[in-house]
Design a protein around this motif. Sequence first.
Motif, short mmCIF file in Angstrom:
data_model
loop_
_atom_site.label_atom_id
_atom_site.label_comp_id
_atom_site.label_asym_id
_atom_site.label_seq_id
_atom_site.Cartn_x
_atom_site.Cartn_y
_atom_site.Cartn_z
N PRO A 108 4.96 3.23 -9.27
CA PRO A 108 4.42 2.13 -8.47
C PRO A 108 2.91 1.96 -8.63
O PRO A 108 2.41 0.82 -8.63
CB PRO A 108 4.78 2.51 -7.03
N GLU A 109 2.17 3.05 -8.79
CA GLU A 109 0.71 2.91 -8.91
C GLU A 109 0.33 2.22 -10.22
O GLU A 109 -0.60 1.40 -10.24
CB GLU A 109 0.04 4.29 -8.81
N ALA A 110 1.03 2.52 -11.28
CA ALA A 110 0.74 1.87 -12.56
C ALA A 110 1.04 0.38 -12.48
O ALA A 110 0.29 -0.45 -13.02
CB ALA A 110 1.56 2.52 -13.68
N ARG A 111 2.10 0.02 -11.79
CA ARG A 111 2.47 -1.38 -11.64
C ARG A 111 1.45 -2.11 -10.75
O ARG A 111 1.10 -3.26 -11.01
CB ARG A 111 3.88 -1.50 -11.08
N LEU A 112 1.02 -1.43 -9.70
CA LEU A 112 0.00 -2.02 -8.84
C LEU A 112 -1.31 -2.23 -9.60
O LEU A 112 -1.95 -3.28 -9.46
CB LEU A 112 -0.25 -1.12 -7.63
N LYS A 113 -1.69 -1.25 -10.39
CA LYS A 113 -2.94 -1.37 -11.14
C LYS A 113 -2.91 -2.58 -12.05
O LYS A 113 -3.87 -3.37 -12.09
CB LYS A 113 -3.18 -0.11 -11.96
N ARG A 165 -11.72 -0.70 -13.45
CA ARG A 165 -12.41 0.33 -12.65
C ARG A 165 -12.20 0.09 -11.15
O ARG A 165 -11.98 1.03 -10.38
CB ARG A 165 -13.90 0.34 -12.98
N PHE A 166 -12.26 -1.18 -10.72
CA PHE A 166 -12.06 -1.49 -9.31
C PHE A 166 -10.62 -1.20 -8.90
O PHE A 166 -10.36 -0.70 -7.80
CB PHE A 166 -12.41 -2.95 -9.05
N LEU A 171 -6.76 2.10 -5.76
CA LEU A 171 -5.59 2.98 -5.71
C LEU A 171 -5.94 4.38 -5.22
O LEU A 171 -5.13 5.03 -4.55
CB LEU A 171 -4.95 3.06 -7.11
N ALA A 172 -7.15 4.81 -5.50
CA ALA A 172 -7.58 6.15 -5.07
C ALA A 172 -7.99 6.18 -3.61
O ALA A 172 -7.88 7.22 -2.94
CB ALA A 172 -8.73 6.62 -5.95
N GLU A 189 -5.17 -3.80 0.08
CA GLU A 189 -5.73 -5.02 0.68
C GLU A 189 -7.17 -5.17 0.22
O GLU A 189 -7.94 -4.21 0.25
CB GLU A 189 -5.67 -4.93 2.21
N ILE A 190 -7.53 -6.37 -0.19
CA ILE A 190 -8.87 -6.65 -0.71
C ILE A 190 -9.49 -7.77 0.12
O ILE A 190 -8.88 -8.83 0.32
CB ILE A 190 -8.82 -7.08 -2.19
N ASP A 191 -10.68 -7.54 0.63
CA ASP A 191 -11.42 -8.57 1.35
C ASP A 191 -12.18 -9.45 0.37
O ASP A 191 -12.88 -8.94 -0.52
CB ASP A 191 -12.41 -7.95 2.33
#
Length: 374
Positions: A108-113, A165-166, A171-172, A189-191
């Motif tokens: 899931p993290e790779a897909r999210l990235k 990088r962001f 994810l971290a 979530e990103i503002d």
Amino acid sequence: MKKLWLLLFPLLLSACAQQPVTCVCESPANNTAHSGSSRPAVPAKDREAFEKLIQYFATQVKKEWGDDDYMVASKHHYVKYIDGYRTRAHIDFDKGKIWVSTVARYQPEARLKNAIIETLLMPSDPSKVDLFSDKKVVVSGKPFLLGQVVDHDGKPIEWQWRANRFAEFLLANKLTMKQLKKGHAYYVEIDMVQDHLSQREYQYAHLIREASRRYQIDEDLIYAIIKTESSFNPYAVSHAGAYGLMQVIPKTAGADVFKLVKNRNDIPTRDYLFDPANNIDTGAAYFHILKNRYLRDVSNPTTKHYSMISAYNGGTGGVLSTFDSDRKQAMRELNAMSPTQVYNALTTEHPKAEARRYLQKVLYFQKEFNAGNL
């Protein structure tokens, strides 16, 4: 957001270039508007094909997310699925929030990235992104969100390396899990920046000025319509089948502009209207038609202004039916009233509640635009 919005009828006609204003204004039409027209309805076979397409899309999404967490793109919301419909990006342009989520069980993290990077670098041309499939977002050109989002160092995100990088930082440090009926989802979530709306407005300021001059339509009116219709979201779509910044419907307002202004017998395509320059040009051209054709007999300039705004949303017929069922008598009644009386009627007695609110919103945003330019 959990309702199935009916939109995006497949259109296979070629786009056209902008042409000078040549509006045919000899006689008023029976009833043509932003959301309603005297033109023939969409053929049954087209509706059936479209409904099958949407049903397939909804089925695939709900298979992964469930009925309760089904989302689809709309006027003020960008929603894009990838990765077999298991990963999605959702931008709320009113709240200034971005969510990138996945229900994938494998990596899931790779897909999210990957989805975060695609979202941050999504193109400015909406025709390059298929909102109703799980096709990948092809990153190209200047990112649409450039300036509307900054990374953890406060830097704008224009290049792949910075987006990468962001994404790793998010994810971290920001990865969250949410329990769903069908399992669970991972998301970040990103503002968006505080002035994200102004950043979008700036992208289209020159197009608004050009259209204002071309069609003799006030710049503040075009601005207010875009803010009301889409919050400056060029990817905007609606349940009525409208596209882009000014939410133009191809078979009604779009067809009128092509016929009466562009001297064409076809209608604009989806991709044509997703182009911001074409969309703003078409929306402004339709106001030119309202002003000089359908509402040309309205005598008071302020009353005409109110009537044009209301007609853009609810149709010329909706405006006139507010005053009388007979169109000629309705025009006489309208012209006998003061602008204040007309405003009160359109905001309290118009047959459509949405149109009553619409006039109020647009006028508010016009004042906001003018206050900011003092």
